[in-house]
Each structure stands twice: as C-alpha cells, then as structure tokens.
Design a protein around this motif. Structure first.
Motif, PDB file in Angstrom:
ATOM      1  N   LEU A  60       0.832  -1.207   0.000  1.00 48.21           N
ATOM      2  CA  LEU A  60       0.000   0.000   0.000  1.00 48.21           C
ATOM      3  C   LEU A  60       0.867   1.257   0.000  1.00 48.21           C
ATOM      4  O   LEU A  60       1.738   1.419   0.845  1.00 48.21           O
ATOM      5  CB  LEU A  60      -0.838   0.039   1.282  1.00 48.21           C
ATOM      6  CG  LEU A  60      -1.809  -1.100   1.540  1.00 48.21           C
ATOM      7  CD1 LEU A  60      -2.297  -1.041   2.981  1.00 48.21           C
ATOM      8  CD2 LEU A  60      -2.977  -0.994   0.576  1.00 48.21           C
ATOM      9  N   ILE A  61       0.600   2.139  -0.933  1.00 49.80           N
ATOM     10  CA  ILE A  61       1.221   3.464  -0.921  1.00 49.80           C
ATOM     11  C   ILE A  61       0.083   4.466  -0.715  1.00 49.80           C
ATOM     12  O   ILE A  61      -0.854   4.501  -1.519  1.00 49.80           O
ATOM     13  CB  ILE A  61       1.935   3.760  -2.272  1.00 49.80           C
ATOM     14  CG1 ILE A  61       2.955   2.670  -2.617  1.00 49.80           C
ATOM     15  CG2 ILE A  61       2.581   5.141  -2.242  1.00 49.80           C
ATOM     16  CD1 ILE A  61       4.132   2.580  -1.683  1.00 49.80           C
ATOM     17  N   PRO A  62       0.112   5.282   0.350  1.00 59.36           N
ATOM     18  CA  PRO A  62      -0.962   6.271   0.532  1.00 59.36           C
ATOM     19  C   PRO A  62      -0.939   7.274  -0.626  1.00 59.36           C
ATOM     20  O   PRO A  62       0.138   7.728  -1.015  1.00 59.36           O
ATOM     21  CB  PRO A  62      -0.596   6.964   1.855  1.00 59.36           C
ATOM     22  CG  PRO A  62       0.440   6.113   2.503  1.00 59.36           C
ATOM     23  CD  PRO A  62       1.128   5.347   1.410  1.00 59.36           C
ATOM     24  N   SER A  64      -1.421  10.278  -0.788  1.00 56.85           N
ATOM     25  CA  SER A  64      -0.776  11.564  -0.491  1.00 56.85           C
ATOM     26  C   SER A  64       0.739  11.525  -0.649  1.00 56.85           C
ATOM     27  O   SER A  64       1.376  12.577  -0.630  1.00 56.85           O
ATOM     28  CB  SER A  64      -1.130  12.031   0.918  1.00 56.85           C
ATOM     29  OG  SER A  64      -2.459  12.483   0.937  1.00 56.85           O
ATOM     30  N   MET A  65       1.330  10.328  -0.790  1.00 60.70           N
ATOM     31  CA  MET A  65       2.775  10.268  -1.048  1.00 60.70           C
ATOM     32  C   MET A  65       3.126  11.046  -2.314  1.00 60.70           C
ATOM     33  O   MET A  65       4.214  11.595  -2.430  1.00 60.70           O
ATOM     34  CB  MET A  65       3.234   8.815  -1.204  1.00 60.70           C
ATOM     35  CG  MET A  65       3.571   8.130   0.106  1.00 60.70           C
ATOM     36  SD  MET A  65       4.843   8.978   1.077  1.00 60.70           S
ATOM     37  CE  MET A  65       6.332   8.446   0.219  1.00 60.70           C
ATOM     38  N   ARG A 282      -8.920  -2.959   6.694  1.00 61.62           N
ATOM     39  CA  ARG A 282      -9.223  -2.591   8.081  1.00 61.62           C
ATOM     40  C   ARG A 282      -8.153  -1.622   8.568  1.00 61.62           C
ATOM     41  O   ARG A 282      -6.973  -1.970   8.565  1.00 61.62           O
ATOM     42  CB  ARG A 282      -9.219  -3.829   8.974  1.00 61.62           C
ATOM     43  CG  ARG A 282     -10.304  -4.816   8.612  1.00 61.62           C
ATOM     44  CD  ARG A 282     -10.319  -6.016   9.547  1.00 61.62           C
ATOM     45  NE  ARG A 282     -11.383  -6.912   9.110  1.00 61.62           N
ATOM     46  CZ  ARG A 282     -11.193  -8.186   8.741  1.00 61.62           C
ATOM     47  NH1 ARG A 282      -9.975  -8.720   8.809  1.00 61.62           N
ATOM     48  NH2 ARG A 282     -12.200  -8.910   8.335  1.00 61.62           N
ATOM     49  N   PRO A 283      -8.553  -0.419   8.995  1.00 61.20           N
ATOM     50  CA  PRO A 283      -7.535   0.558   9.380  1.00 61.20           C
ATOM     51  C   PRO A 283      -6.686   0.110  10.569  1.00 61.20           C
ATOM     52  O   PRO A 283      -5.571   0.570  10.731  1.00 61.20           O
ATOM     53  CB  PRO A 283      -8.336   1.821   9.719  1.00 61.20           C
ATOM     54  CG  PRO A 283      -9.757   1.432   9.717  1.00 61.20           C
ATOM     55  CD  PRO A 283      -9.908   0.129   9.023  1.00 61.20           C
ATOM     56  N   TRP A 286      -4.609  -3.105   8.473  1.00 62.70           N
ATOM     57  CA  TRP A 286      -4.557  -3.189   7.004  1.00 62.70           C
ATOM     58  C   TRP A 286      -4.919  -4.572   6.476  1.00 62.70           C
ATOM     59  O   TRP A 286      -4.686  -4.871   5.309  1.00 62.70           O
ATOM     60  CB  TRP A 286      -3.199  -2.769   6.432  1.00 62.70           C
ATOM     61  CG  TRP A 286      -2.748  -1.408   6.828  1.00 62.70           C
ATOM     62  CD1 TRP A 286      -1.497  -1.054   7.250  1.00 62.70           C
ATOM     63  CD2 TRP A 286      -3.506  -0.188   6.817  1.00 62.70           C
ATOM     64  NE1 TRP A 286      -1.445   0.280   7.520  1.00 62.70           N
ATOM     65  CE2 TRP A 286      -2.652   0.835   7.271  1.00 62.70           C
ATOM     66  CE3 TRP A 286      -4.835   0.133   6.488  1.00 62.70           C
ATOM     67  CZ2 TRP A 286      -3.069   2.158   7.412  1.00 62.70           C
ATOM     68  CZ3 TRP A 286      -5.253   1.453   6.627  1.00 62.70           C
ATOM     69  CH2 TRP A 286      -4.373   2.440   7.079  1.00 62.70           C
ATOM     70  N   VAL A 296     -11.072   1.148   4.682  1.00 60.77           N
ATOM     71  CA  VAL A 296     -10.409   2.127   3.812  1.00 60.77           C
ATOM     72  C   VAL A 296     -10.195   1.475   2.444  1.00 60.77           C
ATOM     73  O   VAL A 296      -9.794   0.315   2.353  1.00 60.77           O
ATOM     74  CB  VAL A 296      -9.060   2.570   4.411  1.00 60.77           C
ATOM     75  CG1 VAL A 296      -8.455   3.705   3.588  1.00 60.77           C
ATOM     76  CG2 VAL A 296      -9.228   3.005   5.861  1.00 60.77           C
ATOM     77  N   LEU A 313      -3.407   3.299  -1.324  1.00 65.18           N
ATOM     78  CA  LEU A 313      -4.375   3.389  -0.242  1.00 65.18           C
ATOM     79  C   LEU A 313      -4.997   4.777  -0.321  1.00 65.18           C
ATOM     80  O   LEU A 313      -4.308   5.785  -0.214  1.00 65.18           O
ATOM     81  CB  LEU A 313      -3.692   3.197   1.118  1.00 65.18           C
ATOM     82  CG  LEU A 313      -4.669   3.133   2.295  1.00 65.18           C
ATOM     83  CD1 LEU A 313      -5.470   1.841   2.277  1.00 65.18           C
ATOM     84  CD2 LEU A 313      -3.936   3.275   3.623  1.00 65.18           C
ATOM     85  N   THR A 314      -6.314   4.810  -0.537  1.00 66.55           N
ATOM     86  CA  THR A 314      -6.993   6.101  -0.648  1.00 66.55           C
ATOM     87  C   THR A 314      -7.309   6.628   0.752  1.00 66.55           C
ATOM     88  O   THR A 314      -6.991   5.979   1.752  1.00 66.55           O
ATOM     89  CB  THR A 314      -8.322   5.958  -1.405  1.00 66.55           C
ATOM     90  OG1 THR A 314      -9.229   5.227  -0.565  1.00 66.55           O
ATOM     91  CG2 THR A 314      -8.152   5.225  -2.724  1.00 66.55           C
ATOM     92  N   GLN A 317     -13.582   5.877   2.502  1.00 66.33           N
ATOM     93  CA  GLN A 317     -14.184   4.697   3.111  1.00 66.33           C
ATOM     94  C   GLN A 317     -15.069   4.002   2.096  1.00 66.33           C
ATOM     95  O   GLN A 317     -15.714   4.661   1.279  1.00 66.33           O
ATOM     96  CB  GLN A 317     -15.069   5.109   4.282  1.00 66.33           C
ATOM     97  CG  GLN A 317     -14.304   5.551   5.490  1.00 66.33           C
ATOM     98  CD  GLN A 317     -15.244   5.984   6.590  1.00 66.33           C
ATOM     99  OE1 GLN A 317     -16.119   6.813   6.371  1.00 66.33           O
ATOM    100  NE2 GLN A 317     -15.074   5.426   7.766  1.00 66.33           N
ATOM    101  N   LEU A 341     -12.553   9.636   4.648  1.00 66.34           N
ATOM    102  CA  LEU A 341     -12.414   9.294   6.060  1.00 66.34           C
ATOM    103  C   LEU A 341     -12.558  10.576   6.858  1.00 66.34           C
ATOM    104  O   LEU A 341     -11.955  11.572   6.507  1.00 66.34           O
ATOM    105  CB  LEU A 341     -11.016   8.744   6.337  1.00 66.34           C
ATOM    106  CG  LEU A 341     -10.706   7.308   5.956  1.00 66.34           C
ATOM    107  CD1 LEU A 341      -9.218   7.077   6.079  1.00 66.34           C
ATOM    108  CD2 LEU A 341     -11.454   6.355   6.852  1.00 66.34           C
ATOM    109  N   PRO A 342     -13.328  10.543   7.937  1.00 71.11           N
ATOM    110  CA  PRO A 342     -13.450  11.780   8.698  1.00 71.11           C
ATOM    111  C   PRO A 342     -12.068  12.268   9.144  1.00 71.11           C
ATOM    112  O   PRO A 342     -11.214  11.455   9.504  1.00 71.11           O
ATOM    113  CB  PRO A 342     -14.298  11.376   9.908  1.00 71.11           C
ATOM    114  CG  PRO A 342     -14.718   9.975   9.711  1.00 71.11           C
ATOM    115  CD  PRO A 342     -14.046   9.416   8.510  1.00 71.11           C
ATOM    116  N   ALA A 344      -9.536  13.332   7.528  1.00 70.39           N
ATOM    117  CA  ALA A 344      -8.459  13.364   6.546  1.00 70.39           C
ATOM    118  C   ALA A 344      -8.564  14.681   5.784  1.00 70.39           C
ATOM    119  O   ALA A 344      -9.593  15.335   5.791  1.00 70.39           O
ATOM    120  CB  ALA A 344      -8.561  12.183   5.592  1.00 70.39           C
TER     121      ALA A 344
END
Lengths: 357, 406
Positions: A60-62, A64-65, A282-283, A286, A296, A313-314, A317, A341-342, A344
């Motif tokens: 997973l790469i978020p 926002s990276m 699952r946060p 993962w 997520v 990873l976005t 939700q 996600l609340p 973020a």
C-alpha cells in the motif's frame, strides 16, 4: 503481460482467472518500480519483504505520497505529461508523471470501459462545465484532464455553462437541444457541478431538455450532495425528468490512477474493470475486510508504468458488496464508496469551485 | 479607550474594564484565593462531565488544599529576608486550542495576588466550554473582593485593545504558541512590564536499553508511556514524539522490538482516541520518512502506534504527525543528544537514566532546550515550574527591606 488485459472482456473474467492475471502483473510492477524508482525502493526497503503493508505483491502506498514526493520510474526526458490533482488552496497537489506508454494504456483502458457503457458509436456530447477549464492544456488539473479524457468519447462538443459565473449557456443549449431532440446524447460533468449548476438551474428555469435515453456520466464524490440530502436515486430521477437522462452512471476514480475507473452499473454498484481491483482494508491492521464490512479503500491498477501508483491506499471509506455476482451481470468486485475518512485532508476534483466561493 | 467598548465580559457577569483596572492586588496566598481554588477543584471533581476529561480531573486534583499548602511552604521559604508582593495587573492571553494549562497560570497568578485580565479565544474546544462554565459558577459564588481580581473577556482580534491592555499591565502571560507570541509582541509593554511567553514546544523520551531489558515489570511502564504520549492525540507540547535509546547496539536491538511490542499492546488496550484517518496519516509518515531519510519501519501487528528508526541527524527536526507516530533514535551516551537539542525541547520522559547522568549531561553539553526531565507517566502533569519558569516567582516581585527590627 499488460497486453493480455486487453485481450479479455473488460467485465467478464471470473474471479480465479482475474486474480491470477492481476497478481502476476502487480508483482511484476512492484519489482519494476522497486528497480526504477528510488523513492519506491526506499519504501520497500523500509519494511522488508515480510512486513510490507498490504502484502509483498502490491504494498500500500498512501495517495498523499504523490503530494510529498516526486515519484517517477522513468528518466525525466521520457515524461511527456505531468498530471496534478486539484488539491485545496495552500496544499501541494499530487504530481503524477506519465510517459507515452502509460498515457496510451490509460486511454486504451478508459476506452474499453466507456464503450462498454455508451457503445462504440460516438454521441453528440454535452460537457457540464465551462470551456475555460480545458483551455490551458499545459497545466492538466484533474478537472480539466478528466473532461479532456471524456471528450474523446463524444462528438459535436458543447459546454453547458457560460463561464466562471456557472450560468447555463442557454444559447448553446438551445441549439444543441434542437439538433438532438428525441435522441440519445452523452453528457459528462463533476457530480456536484451537475447537480448545482445543471439540474438545479434547469429546475429553477422551469425548462426541460428534450433528449431521450441520454447518458450522463459523472464523478467527484457525494460529500456535498449528502450535506444537501440529495440521494443518488433523487439525482438520477431529476436528471431523467429534466433532461431525458435515462442512463446515469457515477464513477470513482482518481488522477493517481487515471484510466482504470470504477463505473456505477444499472444496479447502482461501482465495478472493478479487468485492469483494476479494490480491496477494502481494516484501518487497525490493514488486513482485508470481508464482504459487507466498511474500511479504507485500496485501489490497484495494472496501468501505471511510469510512476509507482499501481497499488494505492486512498483516504476514502468503502464497502465491498460482492464479486462476480452483481445483478447487472458484470463480473469482478463491486463496491460502494462512503466518502472521505473523517478528519483526513480535503481533496477531490469538483470541490474546487464551491470551496473557493 | 473607545475600542475597549468592544471588550465583552464573560466572567464575572456585569463587570467592567475600568473597575478591573482600578482594582488593588491582594497579598500572595490570600486565604480567599486559596478557598476559591479549592472550591474550583471540588466543583471539577464533582462534575460528571468534567470527570470524562482527564486533564480536568488532573486540574481538580492539583487544586486541592494540601497541594496549595505545599506551594505556600516553598514560597515562604524561598526569600525569608524579603517581602513578596503581587506584581499588579496580569494580562493573560489564553490559547485557542485544547488547553487547560493556562488555567493553572491564572490560578497561580491569583495565588501571587495579581489582578487578572484574561483574553479568551473566540473559538474554544468543548471541554474548555465546560471548564468555563464551572469556573464561572465558582467565580459568581465568590466574594466581591475575589470577583474583583478576575476578568475573563472576549474580543475579536483588535490590536488597539491588546495595545491598551499591554501598556497597562505589569505582567503579560502569552499562551498559544509561536504565532500568538509573535502577534502579541507587536503590542509593547510599559517600560517596567514583564512577560512570560509559551511558544511551541517539542518533547521526547529517553530510555536506557539495559534498564528496559532488566525491568521485570514492563507492562505498567509501557502503559505509562502510552498515557504520556497518546493523550491529546500526541499533540500536546509535553507529548513525547521521539524516543531515544541509550546503550550498546546489541542492547538497543534487543530492547527496541520488545519495548514497542509492549507499547503497542498498551496502546491497543488503552485505545485513546483512535481515528481511522490517523492510521492512514501514520502510514504516510512512515513512507515519507523512508523516502526522505531512508528510515526503516519497526514491524508491528497493528496500527495503534507506528515507529520509524531514523538517523540521529533527524532528531532535531519536528515530527508533526501525532496519533501515535514515533521516531526512534540510538545513542551510545547522552552527550550525543547535545548537538541535536533544540531550544523548543520541553519535556524528556526518562526511563532508566539516573539523575546524575542527566545533571552531568546538562552541565557538560549545555543543550539549548530541555525544561524538564520526568519519569514515565508524568509527562502531562503540570508543575508550577513550567517551561523553565517558576510562576510564583515570575508573577510576584521581591521587596527588600533592610531596616532595623524596631
């Protein structure tokens, strides 16, 4: 082999076959980006093969990276287009580096997906935005790029809005309506703009547009509409009543994975095309959620070659609803998105106008 | 003083600015003030809503009589040959975010005998509304003389008002971090005015690897560390955000993995303010550190905490992620901290490092920062000596009387 994804039907591969095909390709992409992209290699090294979040095949790469770092897997002279997300003011947008190969794959994949919904014939097209968002082609904002990408699936393009005032361009609309009365047309716009500046303005004017069995494709998130208590059903109903849009499809996609979008079917579910997949995570650790469990959203795509964006990873939700058994008949995973996600950070395509008001 | 018309009194009701400014101070530790503080403490302890906020419980506990008596004894013993008096008017700028700490400074200023003008922020978190309500009740029930030395006001940012109060006050107490301090400093004090400022602070933990390995009671120590770091989403000025191991490479290698597993278990059990978005933010921070400085990630089962091992050069750099994100560093001796220590370092939560080692380090290395070194479990406890300042000393003046006894 990426070509094998174009040799199979876009929504008809049974899950065992799709998983095998996807896994092999993603594994290859992970290895490729690990060799070619220094930043991505640093991420793989930071965890070690046994402890990669989301697994070693496609860690997973978020998303926002891509705001924090320039991650590219091709030499700079091969980058032929840099895409940026619309990001909110004061915040660095994502920067996605495309080479000719990746851009071409994106177009081919999007074509496969879109033609399966709107048919192979290009229809007269109404763009629910104003012309200046696509004027400066050097800076591809997510909004402008999204529109330009969709314009290839229509002909006789007409913009429904006049300018930044977001007023309906009645002159253009009337000419377009007269030429296409009783016909199917194709329209595209961002969800909130379609609602606020198209459907609601039509409603206020008391006028209707005379299309029949027309197709509306829209994207960009429900957050604002939810705040206004507008459901997807109501949205579809109004689009049908006021302008003859018998087929309305939302889609979920992002600039970080252009091309392999997730389009809503007739049953109201978002579908993974053969080029892509979703895993709900699952946060807390993962691990993958079960069907029906909210988590997520991870999106994977076999298209990104020039940047390490094949497994993201976005910050959204979602819930996996099923696989291969949707009422619409399409195979693959189908799911629902419940928004950001609340807490973020705020991002997205169509938020830009209203948030600047 | 026309712009002062825009100043709205929150507490006490019906008070006015002219009366407040004309008020005479009290003697330090006036019995009426001590009684008031005890009442406030009891009101906080008795409120079911306040009991849900640990920082309000801590304030209530601090406000008990025995603690005030201890402070008074120390105060009285400090300058036996001098007389100590209030400075006069204290002008407090309260922070806008989660913060009960400024209330301690208000109460200490009352103990010092000062008349207090407090500017509350227009935006305030939920528990500070609760605190305001309880404070208001206790103030309104107090004697007229005591009510006279408190004025809690609100006004929209207006430099002319801040100018007037700043010129008028004898001491200004500025909370709210670097930005607020910078803004308020645009308003000059009177030539004799003094100021206490509370800029942004950064805190860390230091653990001796051998001491951790030898410790036979790891679970409660780990739980103390969890309480220190995870309350307030790890965003309080005293929340440790980095952890430095002291020891040999072998000891650290053995201790680190074991320590973080205990902390992870403690965090999972405590479950302080879990946020799904926080898990994404921590994953992002892990990878950001991997790309920026080739940090490695400590493998853990869950996302309750997240730890990256970083090169020592990064120790001085702030880590703003919060929510249970830690940078880990390794040193062979405390001296190695000296070069990294920044002026904004406040709390060191320390485990297994003897007092003598800290004293030697502070004297030899002369680090720019570090205001307090406390055991695990005490990082968030307020003390009347804060950020290197003894409140009761700074909020009073010392009058020398060199005269014959009779």
């Amino acid at each position: 082999m990426i070509e094998s994804f174009f040799e199979v039907p876009v929504y008809d591969l049974p899950k065992a076959e799709k998983h095998a095909l996807l896994q092999a390709e993603l594994r290859e992409l992970t290895a490729f980006h690990g060799t070619e992209c220094e930043g991505y290699r640093a991420i793989l090294d930071a965890y070690g093969p046994g402890d990669l979040p989301g697994g070693a095949d496609a860690p997973l790469i978020p998303v926002s990276m891509f705001k924090l770092h320039d991650l590219s897997s091709v030499p700079q002279d091969q980058v032929f287009k840099t895409m940026t997300s619309s990001g909110t003011t004061g915040q660095r947008p994502s920067r996605i580096f495309l080479d000719a190969d990746t851009a071409r794959l994106q177009t081919r994949a999007l074509t496969r997906i879109m033609t399966s919904f709107i048919g192979p014939k290009r229809l007269p097209m109404l763009i629910i935005d104003h012309p200046s968002v696509v004027k400066d082609r050097r800076t591809f904002s997510a909004r402008g790029a999204g529109i330009l990408g969709m314009m290839t699936f229509g002909r006789q393009h007409v913009f429904a809005l006049k300018d930044e005032t977001m007023e309906l361009d009645w002159e253009a609309l009337e000419t377009f309506a007269a030429a296409n009365a009783g016909q199917p047309i194709f329209a595209f716009g961002f969800t909130f703009m379609v609602w606020r500046y198209f459907i609601q303005q039509l409603e206020q004017s008391g006028r209707k547009l005379p299309f029949d069995n027309a197709i509306l494709i829209h994207s960009g998130g429900w957050k604002k509409l939810e705040a206004e208590k507008v459901s997807n059903e109501h949205f579809k109903q109004r689009a049908s009543d006021l302008a003859g849009f018998g087929r309305v499809h939302n889609f979920y996609g992002m600039v970080e994975q252009t091309g392999s979008i997730f389009v809503e079917c007739e049953a109201g579910h978002l579908h993974a095309p053969v080029f892509a997949d979703v895993v709900i995570r699952r946060p807390v650790d993962w691990s993958a959620c079960d069907i029906g469990e909210t988590g997520v959203i991870q999106v994977v795509s076999v298209l990104p070659r020039s940047y390490p964006g094949h497994s993201l990873l976005t910050e959204d939700q979602g819930t996996l609803l099923g696989e291969d058994d949707c009422a619409c008949g399409r195979k693959g995973k189908y799911f629902a998105v419940h928004g950001r996600l609340p807490k973020a950070e705020v991002r997205g395509c169509s938020d830009t106008f209203a948030s600047n008001q | 003083m026309n712009s002062l018309d825009k100043v709205r009194f929150v507490v006490p009701e019906g008070a006015n600015i002219d009366a407040l400014l004309a008020q005479r101070p009290l003697a330090p530790f006036d019995p009426a003030v001590i009684e008031f503080i005890e009442r406030l403490g009891k009101a906080l302890m008795a409120s079911p809503q306040a009991r849900r906020h640990p920082e309000l419980v801590a304030l209530g506990f601090w406000a008990r009589g025995a603690n005030i008596k201890r402070m008074k004894d120390r105060f009285d013993a400090q300058y036996p040959d001098a007389l100590r008096l209030a400075r006069g008017l204290a002008f407090h700028i309260a922070p806008s975010n989660v913060d009960t700490i400024f209330v301690y400074s208000l109460l200490l200023s009352m103990l010092a005998g000062n008349v207090n003008l407090v500017r509350m922020s227009s935006r305030a978190a939920q528990q500070s509304d609760l605190l305001n309500d309880i404070l208001k009740q206790v103030v309104e029930a107090a004697s007229a003389r005591l009510r006279g030395i408190i004025g809690i006001v609100r006004y929209e940012h207006d430099q002319s008002i801040t100018d007037a109060f700043s010129r008028h006050c004898d001491v200004r107490v500025v909370w709210g971090g670097d930005g607020t301090v910078e803004l308020i400093r645009k308003s000059p004090l009177s030539p004799g005015g003094t100021e206490l400022t509370f800029p942004n602070k950064y805190s860390l933990a230091v653990v001796d690897a051998k001491a951790w390995l030898a410790n036979e009671n790891k679970t409660p120590v780990a739980r103390d560390f969890v309480n220190d770091s995870l309350w307030f989403g790890q965003m309080a000025c005293s929340s440790p955000r980095a952890l430095v191991w002291r020891g040999s490479a072998d000891d650290i290698a053995a201790a680190s993995t074991d320590f973080w597993h205990h902390v992870e278990a403690g965090a999972r059990e405590a479950n302080l303010g879990w946020e799904d978005a926080g898990a994404v933010a921590k994953l992002l921070a892990e990878q950001d550190n991997a790309v920026s400085v080739h940090a490695s990630v400590v493998p853990l089962e869950t996302n309750f905490i997240s730890v990256v091992r970083c090169p020592i050069a990064l120790l001085g750099e702030p880590n703003g992620t919060g929510g249970g994100f830690f940078r880990e560093f390794h040193v062979a001796a405390l001296e190695e901290l000296g070069a990294s220590a920044r002026r904004n370092w406040q709390t060191v939560a320390s485990f297994g490092v003897p007092k003598g080692d800290w004293q030697a380090f502070l004297l030899n290395a002369q680090p720019q920062g570090i205001d307090r070194i406390v055991p695990f479990g005490h990082a968030l406890n307020f003390n009347a000596i804060w950020d290197g300042i003894d409140f009761l000393t700074s909020l009073t003046r010392i009058v020398v009387i060199d005269a014959p006894q009779d």
